[in-house]
Design an enzyme around this catalytic site. Structure first.
Site, mmCIF file in Angstrom:
data_model
loop_
_atom_site.group_PDB
_atom_site.id
_atom_site.type_symbol
_atom_site.label_atom_id
_atom_site.label_comp_id
_atom_site.label_asym_id
_atom_site.label_seq_id
_atom_site.Cartn_x
_atom_site.Cartn_y
_atom_site.Cartn_z
ATOM 1 N N VAL A 108 0.889 -1.354 -0.132
ATOM 2 C CA VAL A 108 0.047 0.040 -0.053
ATOM 3 C C VAL A 108 0.893 1.738 0.354
ATOM 4 C CG1 VAL A 108 -1.917 -1.286 1.036
ATOM 5 C CG2 VAL A 108 -0.459 -0.315 3.410
ATOM 6 N N HIS A 124 -4.707 -4.494 -2.261
ATOM 7 C CA HIS A 124 -5.188 -4.292 -0.485
ATOM 8 C C HIS A 124 -5.481 -2.899 -0.591
ATOM 9 C CE1 HIS A 124 -2.996 -8.141 0.620
ATOM 10 N NE2 HIS A 124 -4.023 -8.132 -0.115
ATOM 11 N N CYS A 157 -15.130 12.629 6.854
ATOM 12 C CA CYS A 157 -16.334 12.139 5.206
ATOM 13 C C CYS A 157 -16.158 13.732 5.090
ATOM 14 C CB CYS A 157 -16.821 11.192 5.531
ATOM 15 S SG CYS A 157 -17.705 11.687 3.611
ATOM 16 N N GLY A 196 8.978 -11.240 -3.093
ATOM 17 C CA GLY A 196 9.616 -10.426 -1.661
ATOM 18 C C GLY A 196 8.199 -10.490 -1.152
ATOM 19 N N THR A 197 7.034 -12.375 -0.890
ATOM 20 C CA THR A 197 6.099 -11.995 0.063
ATOM 21 C C THR A 197 5.941 -13.035 0.493
ATOM 22 O OG1 THR A 197 3.721 -12.466 -0.478
ATOM 23 C CG2 THR A 197 4.747 -12.467 -1.901
ATOM 24 N N ALA A 240 15.937 -9.339 -3.642
ATOM 25 C CA ALA A 240 14.521 -8.753 -5.265
ATOM 26 C C ALA A 240 15.024 -7.033 -4.964
ATOM 27 C CB ALA A 240 13.877 -7.589 -4.777
#
Ligand code: BV8
Length: 254
Positions: A108, A124, A157, A196-197, A240
């Site tokens: 994110v 995500h 909001c 990389g997960t 990576a």
């Protein structure tokens, strides 16, 4: 005598070179070299909370100030980070018309975007977007928000005046159907890379198996083995930010 790693790099480079379509699934490990804390790494802990304890609608309903403080901490941290060599190689591949390269990310932090990645699929959501917590009609669409929330003045909001929340997908929440459809389409490819997960969080961790079932050559790049290591055709143990530029050099060399 070429090393085992060199053999693996050449094997993957020749697969990528021959591919018309390549899909790359990325996780927090791709941003580690930029200084972004991973989730399950030692620095993943924030105070005494596990990410799963804060990244839920229940946690936000219980203590929105605490959750906003966590996301503000992460915004501040990521704001001081820059894309690294892994992001840059993937961005260039995504812009290269000779082959379709799609990046699907669980991150994110938007560092892929900042590196110039084209047609990025963010499963995500984004740390830098906010939406209405009440889900009011107008507030469902996320808006860009780079502020660091002050504990006594939580984001509101602008449409219904209710509490606003980070526009990320929390545990127990469904992913955006359009993103899942795009990722599912992208899993129909010649080469599927998972980079990389820790391959623990679903449905993101399920796409490698979908791609393999559709005939893709699958490979993993990670510092350590994961539940995906036994599934993929090639598992490269490395960073990576080192392995992707090495593959790229081999692609450019001939
Ligand atoms: C859902 C946004 C429908 C928020 C995130 C099936 C089986 C089991 C459980 C489930 C299942 N289906 C659904 C679930 C539940 C849950 C889940 O998967 N739980 C897990 C914990 C078991 N999934 C969900 O809730 C999903 N929603 O399914 O909705 C539904 C609804 C109700 C009930 C059922 C179904 C929503 C999941 C999304 C949650 N949001 N992020 C925020 O960021 O604040 S997930 C978040 O954690 C990240 O986005 C990412 O996805 C995940 C962390 O994983 P990684 O990115 O891989 O990071 P991690 O630190 O774990 O690992 C880093 C790796 O990199 C390591 O392997 C390390 O070795 C490596 N590494 C480090 N440095 C480097 C490196 N590798 C290479 N180079 C380096 N330099």
């Amino acid at each position: 005598m070429i090393s085992g790693m060199e053999q693996q790099l050449r094997a993957l480079a020749s697969r990528v070179r021959a591919a018309r379509s390549v899909t790359v699934m990325t996780g927090a490990g791709v941003s580690a070299a930029s200084g972004v804390p991973t989730f399950r790494g030692p620095e993943g802990l924030w105070r005494t909370f596990r990410p799963e304890d804060l990244a839920t609608p229940e946690a936000f309903a219980r203590d929105p100030a605490l959750v906003w403080e966590w996301y503000s901490w992460r915004r501040t941290r990521v704001a001081s980070c820059r894309p690294n060599a892994a992001h840059e190689v993937l961005a260039r591949w995504s812009q290269d018309a000779s082959r379709q390269v799609l990046v699907v990310t669980q991150n994110v932090d938007d560092l892929h975007l900042r590196a110039g990645t084209r047609d990025l699929i963010r499963l995500h959501g984004s740390l830098w977007e906010t939406k209405c917590f009440n889900g009011c009609v107008a507030g469902v669409r996320a808006w860009r928000d780079e502020d660091v929330a002050a504990p006594d003045r939580l984001p509101r909001c602008p449409h219904c005046g209710g509490l606003a929340r980070p526009a990320v997908v929390w545990f127990g929440e469904s992913l955006d159907t359009t993103d899942v459809e795009r990722a599912t389409r992208a899993a129909r490819c010649d080469v599927f890379l998972t980079v990389g997960t820790s391959a623990i969080v679903y449905p993101a961790a399920g796409f490698a198996r979908i791609a393999q079932a559709r005939g893709a050559f699958t490979a993993e790049i990670n510092l350590e083995s994961t539940p995906a290591s036994s599934l993929v055709d090639l598992s490269i143990l490395g960073a990576a930010e080192d392995v992707l530029p090495a593959i790229d050099r081999l692609l450019l060399s001939n």
